[in-house]
Design an enzyme around this catalytic site. Structure first.
Site, PDB file in Angstrom:
ATOM      1  CB  VAL A  47      -1.166  -0.147   0.774  1.00  0.00           C
ATOM      2  CG1 VAL A  47      -1.759   1.562   0.898  1.00  0.00           C
ATOM      3  CG2 VAL A  47      -1.428  -1.340   1.191  1.00  0.00           C
ATOM      4  CB  CYS A  48       3.905   1.910   1.555  1.00  0.00           C
ATOM      5  SG  CYS A  48       3.783   1.451   3.872  1.00  0.00           S
ATOM      6  N   PRO A  49       3.491   2.271  -1.631  1.00  0.00           N
ATOM      7  CG  PRO A  49       4.496   0.815  -3.646  1.00  0.00           C
ATOM      8  CD  PRO A  49       3.776   0.967  -1.689  1.00  0.00           C
TER       9      PRO A  49
END
Length: 188
Positions: A47-49
């Site tokens: 999810v972070c990118p």
């Protein structure tokens, strides 16, 4: 969490930023500026990118608004550089990534996951006086929205520049604001 309205705690961290060498960032560097601290659990994740790429699309607008952006995880600045060098999404990002392997920032902002060594998915907006004006924390699987963050920063800047005015729900730049008074009590 009584963090809204509190002053950020002193810190020093090593940053990685596209086109620059590693450099130090501290609370002293923030004085007189708006800043976003965009905590995420870890480099090389899922999810972070997507969140960071979404924030990257607003980066130039945020800079024009006088806002510095700092992505923060408990990874090192070396890991941030390696992720930047190997990920298409991360490689195009221009804001600074702070290494927080000693957990100073995550602890200062109260977002270190006990026993995990990772930061929660959390966003903090700090005003030019170093006071935290906005915070958002979501669960692991829920990504944030940079459009909403930008809207909230515009509202916080408006309120700071216009004492006695407040921004109602879903306020957008240029929309009507409110001036709290006894005349409004019970009429909204």
């Amino acid at each position: 969490m009584g963090i809204i309205g509190s002053t950020i705690q002193p810190f020093k961290a090593t940053a990685f930023q596209k086109g620059k060498d590693f450099f130090e960032v501290s609370d002293e560097d923030l004085k007189g500026k708006w800043a976003v601290f965009f905590f995420y659990p870890a480099d090389f994740t899922f999810v972070c990118p997507t969140e960071l790429e979404d924030l990257g699309e607003k980066y130039h607008m945020l800079q024009q608004m006088g806002v510095d952006v700092y992505a923060v995880s408990t990874d090192t600045h070396f890991s941030h550089k390696a992720w930047h060098d190997t990920s298409e999404k991360i490689g195009k990002l221009e804001f600074a990534f702070l290494g927080d392997q000693n957990h100073i920032l995550a602890n200062n902002f109260g977002v270190l996951r006990e026993g995990a060594g990772l930061a929660d998915r959390a966003t903090f907006v700090v005003d030019p006086d170093g006071v935290i004006q906005i915070m958002e924390i979501t669960c692991e699987g829920v990504g944030r929205n940079a459009n909403e963050l930008t809207r909230k920063i515009k509202a916080a800047q408006y309120v700071r520049e216009n004492p006695g005015q407040v921004c109602p729900a879903a306020w957008e730049e240029g929309s009507e604001t409110l001036a709290p008074s006894l005349d409004l009590v019970g009429k909204l």
